[in-house]
Write an enzyme that holds these catalytic residues in place. Structure first.
Site, PDB file in Angstrom:
ATOM      1  NE  ARG A  13      -3.856   1.824   2.691  1.00  0.00           N
ATOM      2  CZ  ARG A  13      -4.422   2.245   3.806  1.00  0.00           C
ATOM      3  NH1 ARG A  13      -3.878   1.967   4.973  1.00  0.00           N
ATOM      4  NH2 ARG A  13      -5.550   2.937   3.772  1.00  0.00           N
ATOM      5  CB  ALA A  83      -5.399   4.925   0.237  1.00  0.00           C
ATOM      6  CB  SER A  84     -10.584   1.931   0.384  1.00  0.00           C
ATOM      7  OG  SER A  84     -11.268   2.728  -0.535  1.00  0.00           O
ATOM      8  CB  SER A  85     -10.056   0.516   5.498  1.00  0.00           C
ATOM      9  OG  SER A  85     -11.156  -0.265   5.094  1.00  0.00           O
ATOM     10  CE1 TYR A 226     -14.123   1.961  -1.784  1.00  0.00           C
ATOM     11  CE2 TYR A 226     -15.737   0.872  -0.377  1.00  0.00           C
ATOM     12  CZ  TYR A 226     -14.491   0.899  -0.978  1.00  0.00           C
ATOM     13  OH  TYR A 226     -13.612  -0.133  -0.765  1.00  0.00           O
TER      14      TYR A 226
END
Length: 368
Positions: A13, A83-85, A226
């Protein structure tokens, strides 16, 4: 899922996270904090802890109109890229389950991390087409991807249209909230292909399988959050002031005020009423609670009394949904799903061929 674990090792990530950003913890609401500013140069240890945590990390505010600074991020409620979990990213990839050689369409490139993971999982970066509506974000994502040696086909454009020159796809991976599922995604996916997306306004992960007959149907899964597909953003509706309608409640309101609600009831309320109940205080102490629908109607409950205003009687509608749900045996997510056809799309209960409103004998509303 060993293959996904390998992808997370080979496409980590951190190359997709800017040096300065806002980290929102996964349990922000429960912890009472909206997050914190992270700066790799000033506080490298804190930056790395955030990157390796399950925090969502905001990388853009207000479509880029507001600079991403500590002060702005702390006060804004309008992040427009993140940046999503990692737990959500992996949940979507598990449900999509891309295999070696699969062709995948991604809607919403964002930072580029998921496009990188998809490139690894499909075995060939040329198998991945990723679409980003924001040219600035696309340029940053392209740089992030190149830094790890990956270059999928990146298109700047409206993801709602899909990629008509590229199908058929084996899967469609959507990283933005969707109220109305564009039928183009179904058309561009082969039979038995899979579409995963965050379905709004609920928002839950929705997994659809495309059929031979040009329809897609599937089920709801994890809760997720989202940003909406930009083409489907709607202006904030104002409450329509009407003479308040007040009545005494003759049933216990607690089942409709429970947060989180029973998942099956939550989906039906979202579909048939428009919003799930939210609490403005502690209902156990008699404090106020309410339901909203697109801001035009409002219902408040206090001391055993409901006050409703706007064009719709939301509390009455919610009670009707609750009664119908109970009469059907309080169904959970295993009996509830979603269908998309060329003509319409709807939540269903037990029977994927008809809407839940039809099954429950209720009015089917097209919410604004």
């Amino acid at each position: 899922m060993a293959h996904l674990a390998d992808a997370l090792i080979h496409v980590p990530r951190y190359p997709f996270i800017p040096r300065r950003a806002w980290a929102a913890p996964a349990a922000a609401g429960a912890s009472g904090t909206r997050g914190r500013w992270i700066d790799r140069d000033a506080e490298p240890d804190a930056w790395w802890r955030a990157v390796w945590s399950d925090a969502a990390i905001y990388t853009q505010l207000d479509d880029g109109a507001t600079p991403l600074t500590a002060a702005n991020a702390a006060k804004t409620f309008a992040p427009t890229c993140s940046a999503s979990s990692p737990s959500l990213v992996t949940a979507f990839l598990r449900h999509l389950a891309p295999g070696h050689g699969d062709r995948v369409l991604e809607v919403g490139t964002g930072t580029g991390w998921t496009a990188g993971l998809l490139s690894y999982l499909t075995g060939d970066q040329r198998n991945v087409t990723t679409i980003e509506v924001d040219a600035g974000l696309a340029a940053v994502a392209e740089g992030n991807l190149r830094s790890v040696g990956i270059s999928p086909r990146l298109v700047v454009g409206d993801g709602a249209a899909g990629a008509p020159s590229q199908p058929p796809f084996d899967g469609v991976h959507v990283t933005c909230g969707v109220r109305d599922i564009p039928y183009q995604w179904v058309e561009q996916t082969r039979p038995d292909g899979v579409i995963v997306l965050p379905h709004a306004p609920l928002t839950r992960l929705l997994r659809l399988t495309v059929g031979e007959n040009g329809t897609a149907s599937g089920s709801f899964h994890e809760v997720c959050s989202y940003m909406l597909l930009r083409a489907q953003r709607r202006p904030v509706s104002r409450l329509e002031r009407t003479e308040p309608r007040i009545r005494e409640l003759d049933t216990d309101p607690e089942p409709l005020l429970r947060v989180p609600a029973e998942p099956g009831l939550e989906v039906l309320l979202s579909d048939l009423v428009g919003e799930i109940p939210f609490i403005t205080g502690d209902p156990g102490s008699g404090e106020c609670a309410g339901i909203l629908s697109s801001g035009t109607s409002h219902a408040t409950v206090e001391d055993g009394r409901v006050t409703q205003t706007g064009p719709r009687d939301l509390w009455d509608e919610a009670e009707e949904v609750h009664r119908a749900w109970r009469a059907r045996g309080s169904p959970g997510l295993d009996r509830i799903g979603f269908t998309v056809t060329p003509e319409r799309q709807y939540v269903w209960l037990d029977d994927p061929s008809v809407s839940a409103a039809h099954t429950l004998g209720m009015v089917e509303r097209r919410l604004p």
